[in-house]
Design an enzyme around this catalytic site. Structure first.
Site, PDB file in Angstrom:
ATOM      1  N   HIS A  27     -16.526 -26.193 -77.453  1.00 43.32           N
ATOM      2  CA  HIS A  27     -17.680 -26.620 -78.181  1.00 43.32           C
ATOM      3  C   HIS A  27     -18.863 -26.586 -77.343  1.00 43.32           C
ATOM      4  O   HIS A  27     -19.163 -27.725 -76.546  1.00 43.32           O
ATOM      5  CB  HIS A  27     -17.447 -28.040 -78.750  1.00 43.32           C
ATOM      6  N   PRO A 115      -9.850 -37.660 -81.519  1.00 47.98           N
ATOM      7  CA  PRO A 115     -10.193 -37.880 -83.187  1.00 47.98           C
ATOM      8  C   PRO A 115     -11.172 -38.822 -83.363  1.00 47.98           C
ATOM      9  O   PRO A 115     -11.426 -39.772 -82.705  1.00 47.98           O
ATOM     10  CB  PRO A 115      -8.818 -39.086 -83.322  1.00 47.98           C
ATOM     11  N   GLY A 156     -19.822 -37.020 -86.854  1.00 47.69           N
ATOM     12  CA  GLY A 156     -18.690 -37.285 -87.421  1.00 47.69           C
ATOM     13  C   GLY A 156     -17.950 -38.417 -87.040  1.00 47.69           C
ATOM     14  O   GLY A 156     -17.375 -39.254 -87.951  1.00 47.69           O
ATOM     15  N   SER A 383      -0.799 -66.600 -91.706  1.00 46.23           N
ATOM     16  CA  SER A 383       0.561 -65.573 -91.909  1.00 46.23           C
ATOM     17  C   SER A 383       1.109 -64.905 -90.727  1.00 46.23           C
ATOM     18  O   SER A 383       2.288 -65.018 -90.698  1.00 46.23           O
ATOM     19  CB  SER A 383       0.261 -64.395 -92.833  1.00 46.23           C
ATOM     20  N   GLU A 415      -8.135 -53.435 -89.645  1.00 43.07           N
ATOM     21  CA  GLU A 415      -7.040 -53.041 -88.853  1.00 43.07           C
ATOM     22  C   GLU A 415      -7.208 -51.823 -87.955  1.00 43.07           C
ATOM     23  O   GLU A 415      -6.430 -51.925 -86.690  1.00 43.07           O
ATOM     24  CB  GLU A 415      -5.689 -52.884 -89.844  1.00 43.07           C
TER      25      GLU A 415
END
Length: 677
Positions: A27, A115, A156, A383, A415
């Site tokens: 790239h 990613p 992106g 929890s 998360e």
């Protein structure tokens, strides 16, 4: 801009172009556009290429990891353990210059990116760790930690939801040590960003609580970029987003188009670039001497700064001997001596307790003993039971909710960001042992970050509660089925599903002592009995014989809540004249690392093996001949009723065990562990 600056920027651009051309892959567009920013940022950064682990270095993260030819060029020019010869091997098998940055292979790469969106989240984690580290160890006249984190990110990255999660949290946490640079080139792979990305990014980041600086000509104006950094450093209670208006593929005949994003430039294009910028069009990978000299000068300045820091730290250790010794221990990557003596030990006489509660007990015991443990939850603290009593929240002091020395992080319902931020905390160094809590089913929301934890060898820990249909009424949207199979199938992840208190302690021992492997601890909502025959030592092998049976007709291997179920099934089988043994296999990865002799002593030849786990059976054929699991989604109702519905009862297990015995009767049975290769 001086002539040397201009020559340096051209060198960066052309090294990246040549690397991509040599590989015929990569790239070139972003490196051509971002070279001036890289030059300006690295000139402001504090680092030592000969000591890449210096704790007070500034960090650089390339979130748009496809632009790695830019990063590699900077590392070469600044004298890291990377050379022009390595650039010539860009994207080639076995090189130190892979197709996207990998922190395990590239000297000077802080994190693994590729990613999109992950790197900015890592940057938030690094900045968070630095703030916590500074608040813990800095003293008047002893700024042991005052580094900055710089992040490059593209359109992106901003489109990916995980970046929004992390940026929102960074704004709330007022991380003034984080400076991000948005490569606003208005181009995506599909073409102009007008096709899918037209929001007001600046307004969004202002709403997150970020400071904004805009550089209208980042193609050439390094003075403005440097000024933006100076301005960002003055704003100590907000992270900063610097908008860099750039031209993708700057200087190329294809500049400003999506075609220059991910394909090598044509030969005539490369020649015209070199000619235009005063380089020999027939020469590749050229590094002018004046550029090397300029960058070496900056390195020498930084090495002096590190030497001053070393002297400061030596004085610190004299004035604050206890803190100094603790800090030195952490920098050496060592845990406190005998820390594991704090791990709780249980006997069968102890009460039945949910493993999520047992996890809370472990944390309450070890957090005071191990100061590098920090963690939090994605808005499920009551929890997950992830907050040890008395732990201070990591919050800006101005909120009145805690301070930066706090060791408990309120991640909010984020998360995926939590997973990526944990990677950043691990990347910071200082032996941080950090954990994050959520329901096991929602670790899947963070799968991208979990995969990068494993690839990056970051020893983070997921406290993943409500691990099965045993969570009950919330139903199949919350009940994990395929989750454990997914993460067990991922290389280098230790997935623990403890069956009682001793196994829970063993799981934490493995997680805290890990240096290269992330952990997922799958924990129950429902109470489980303390098992006869379990121990931390046995469980630390990943699998062991819980109930030994001479001349067994069958062995039942199980995990978590199904181990006690398997033990209960023995009585039913005994009534049928069937002798059964029970194996607990809390962590397959750890078990796989044991000797062949040991593994075959646990899962031997000559006896059929039935696995029992109230999850997908995928992957269990490696350890058992027959599998009893749940290859469908769960149901909403009371947990005991759901277990009964799917026949996860002593009778249901015994029935399948009896059928397995009958099926293999008279046959030669070879351990499922044996294979040709």
């Amino acid at each position: 801009m001086s002539s040397v600056d201009q020559k340096a920027i051209s060198t960066i651009r052309l090294l990246a172009v040549d690397a991509v051309a040599a590989a015929n892959s990569g790239h070139p567009g972003a490196p051509l556009g971002l070279a001036p920013a890289a030059h300006a940022v690295f000139k402001k950064m504090r680092f030592n290429p000969k000591d890449t682990k210096w704790i007070n270095r500034d960090r650089f993260v390339l979130s748009n990891g496809h632009a790695c030819a830019l990063l590699y060029s900077m590392l070469v020019l600044y004298g890291y353990d990377l050379t022009v010869e390595d650039l010539k091997k860009f994207r080639q098998l076995g090189s130190k210059t892979p197709g996207h940055p990998e922190n395990t292979d590239v000297p000077g790469a802080e994190v693994t990116t590729g990613p999109l969106g992950q790197g900015i989240c890592n940057g938030v984690g690094i900045a968070l760790a630095q703030a916590q580290f500074a608040a813990t160890y800095n003293k008047p006249d002893f700024p042991i930690s005052d580094s900055y984190t710089y992040v490059f990110l593209g359109d992106g990255c901003l489109m990916e939801g995980v970046s929004s999660e992390a940026s929102s949290l960074a704004g709330h946490l007022q991380l003034g040590n984080l400076i991000a640079f948005w490569d606003d080139n208005k181009i995506s792979i599909d073409g102009s960003t007008e096709v899918a990305f037209t929001e007001d990014v600046i307004a969004r980041y202002k709403s997150y609580g970020w400071h904004i600086v805009e550089v209208s000509d980042a193609d050439t104006d390094i003075t403005a970029i440097a000024a933006a950094i100076d301005e960002a450093k003055k704003v100590t209670n907000k992270p900063t987003l610097v908008r860099l208006t750039t031209t993708i593929g700057f200087g190329s005949l294809a500049q400003g188009t999506h075609g220059v994003h991910g394909a090598p430039l044509k030969a005539d294009d490369i020649k015209q670039l070199k000619t235009k910028w005063g380089f020999n069009p027939e020469e590749s990978f050229a590094v002018p001497a004046e550029v090397t000299a300029s960058y070496n000068e900056h390195v020498a300045e930084n090495q002096k700064i590190q030497q001053q820091w070393n002297e400061l730290f030596a004085a610190y250790k004299q004035k604050y001997p206890e803190l100094g010794a603790e800090l030195q221990r952490r920098l050496d990557g060592k845990l406190p001596e005998n820390w594991d003596k704090a791990l709780p030990v249980y006997t069968p006489a102890d009460a039945a307790v949910a493993t999520r509660k047992l996890s809370e007990i472990v944390l309450s015991k070890i957090i005071p003993e191990v100061p590098e443990i920090i963690g939090g939850s994605a808005d499920l603290t009551p929890s997950n039971l992830t907050k040890a009593k008395g732990t201070v929240d990591f919050q800006p002091a101005a909120t009145g909710l805690g301070d930066y020395s706090g060791r408990y992080i309120r991640y909010g319902v984020r998360e995926h960001a939590m997973g990526a931020i944990m990677n950043g905390i691990a990347a910071f160094g200082a032996n941080y042992k950090n954990y994050g809590g959520t329901f096991l089913n929602f670790v899947s929301y963070a799968a991208g970050a979990v995969r990068l934890s494993a690839l990056s060898e970051f020893p983070i820990t997921w406290v993943a509660t409500h691990d099965s249909i045993g969570l009950g009424e919330d139903g199949p949207t919350h009940q994990p089925i395929e989750t454990l199979a997914h993460f067990r199938a991922t290389p280098n992840i230790s997935v623990w599903r403890p069956a009682d208190g001793n196994e829970t302690s063993a799981a934490y021992k493995s997680a805290i002592e890990s240096t290269h492997t992330p952990h997922i601890l799958a924990l129950t909502r429902q109470n489980l009995p303390q098992l006869e025959g379990s121990s931390i030592e046995k469980a630390s092998k990943g699998g062991y014989t819980l109930v030994q049976q001479d001349k067994a007709d069958i062995i039942i291997v199980a995990t978590g809540s199904e181990v006690s179920l398997a033990v209960d099934a023995l009585k039913v089988l005994e009534g049928q004249g069937i002798k059964a043994g029970v194996v607990s296999l809390p962590d397959q990865l750890t078990f796989d690392k044991q000797s062949e002799e040991y593994k075959l002593s646990v899962l031997p030849d000559g006896v059929p093996i039935l696995s029992v786990e109230v999850m997908s059976t995928f992957g269990w054929s490696k350890y058992s001949h027959q599998q009893f699991g749940l290859n469908r989604f769960g149901a909403s109702g009371k947990a005991p009723e759901i277990f009964k519905l799917f026949e996860f009862t002593p009778e249901g297990v015994a029935e399948r065990a009896a059928k397995t015995v009958a099926f293999y009767k008279g046959k030669d049975v070879v351990s499922p562990l044996r294979s040709a290769f």
